[in-house]
Design an enzyme around this catalytic site. Structure first.
Site, PDB file in Angstrom:
ATOM      1  N   TYR A   1      -0.974  -0.485  10.454  1.00  0.00           N
ATOM      2  CA  TYR A   1      -1.191  -0.994   9.099  1.00  0.00           C
ATOM      3  C   TYR A   1      -0.093  -0.485   8.172  1.00  0.00           C
ATOM      4  CZ  TYR A   1      -3.508  -1.590   4.547  1.00  0.00           C
ATOM      5  OH  TYR A   1      -3.814  -1.921   3.248  1.00  0.00           O
TER       6      TYR A   1
ATOM      7  N   LYS B   1       2.808  -2.532   6.020  1.00  0.00           N
ATOM      8  CA  LYS B   1       2.945  -2.430   4.570  1.00  0.00           C
ATOM      9  C   LYS B   1       4.355  -2.003   4.173  1.00  0.00           C
ATOM     10  CE  LYS B   1      -1.055  -3.962   3.510  1.00  0.00           C
ATOM     11  NZ  LYS B   1      -1.182  -5.243   2.788  1.00  0.00           N
TER      12      LYS B   1
ATOM     13  N   SER C   1       0.855  -1.194   0.000  1.00  0.00           N
ATOM     14  CA  SER C   1       0.000   0.000   0.000  1.00  0.00           C
ATOM     15  C   SER C   1       0.887   1.238   0.000  1.00  0.00           C
ATOM     16  CB  SER C   1      -0.888   0.018   1.258  1.00  0.00           C
ATOM     17  OG  SER C   1      -1.497   1.278   1.450  1.00  0.00           O
TER      18      SER C   1
END
Length: 254
Positions: free
Chosen positions: A158, A162, A145
């Site tokens: 998160y 990533k 991401s």
């Protein structure tokens, strides 16, 4: 088409019952790959398999939970039984159970994010590597991401996971390059999936987001599916250790 031909290749795609994962599975199959559709729910996987078969492709469903190492090993073993040695692995499944500042996040949540988004990818890569090493050919794609390139006050863990995925790809690309195993990431920006539904279903927020992007639109799952085909095929034969950003220009505008 020859540069993008995947005829006879065996591919596993995790998190492929919807969104980006589904697009990747369908596009790989459309270019000739035998695709294993995998997510937690068998019935959701079967819907995608049926759609691929109706379009003339080859696919089967093998459910798995990415947090379960034994379950992932079963996924790999059952793939070999169904189609043979694995040529392509797409690690798309991930989770983000927490929104907010890091000060309010418990250890168990942080550990879950890292286990699901990084450790599971490490497991799967190691599990399929012998097949690819034996043939001296293989492609591993991790869906990361643009969050891995930027800081965040709401989805920090998160984003950390990533960024770790990008480094995992670089490390494995160095280790396995002599075996002609290519390992890359795709780093999507804002794509119209369930993850972003709250944004694009609100007309005002959607318009504001689109105005910030040079391409003036949100991404579609197929914007990512095509990149996966390229990385899995001969078209991507000289690409490894990279994180290909597909974000409509979001990261170039700050």
């Amino acid at each position: 088409m020859s540069l993008f031909d995947l005829t006879g290749k065996v591919a596993i795609v995790t998190g492929s019952s919807r969104g980006i994962g589904r697009s990747i599975a369908e596009n790989l199959a459309a270019h000739g790959a035998k695709v294993v559709v995998s997510s937690r729910k068998a019935d959701a996987c079967q819907v995608v398999v049926d759609a691929i078969r109706e379009a003339g492709g080859t696919a089967t469903a093998i459910p798995a939970n990415i947090s379960d190492k034994a379950g992932l090993q079963r996924l790999v073993d059952e793939t070999r039984k169904a189609f043979g040695p694995i040529d392509v692995l797409v690690c798309n499944a991930a989770s983000n159970p927490y929104f907010g500042p890091s000060s309010g996040m418990g250890d168990e949540v942080f550990e879950k994010i890292m286990r699901n988004n990084v450790l599971s990818n490490h497991w799967l890569c190691q599990m399929v590597q012998p097949d690819m090493a034996a043939r001296k050919d293989g492609a591993i794609i991790i869906v990361s991401s643009i969050g891995g390139l930027k800081g965040s006050t709401e989805i920090g863990a998160y984003c950390i996971s990533k960024a770790a995925d990008m480094q995992l790809a670089r490390n494995l690309a160095c280790e396995w390059g002599p075996l002609n195993i290519r390992v890359n990431c795709i780093a999507p920006g804002l794509i119209k999936t369930d993850f972003a539904r709250a944004l694009y279903e609100d007309p005002a927020r959607k318009a504001a987001a689109e105005a910030r992007f040079p391409l003036r639109r949100l991404g579609e799952p197929d914007d990512i599916g095509g990149i996966a085909v390229m990385l899995a095929s001969r078209a991507g034969a000289f690409i490894t250790g990279q994180s290909i950003v597909a974000d409509g220009g979001a990261t170039i505008t700050g």
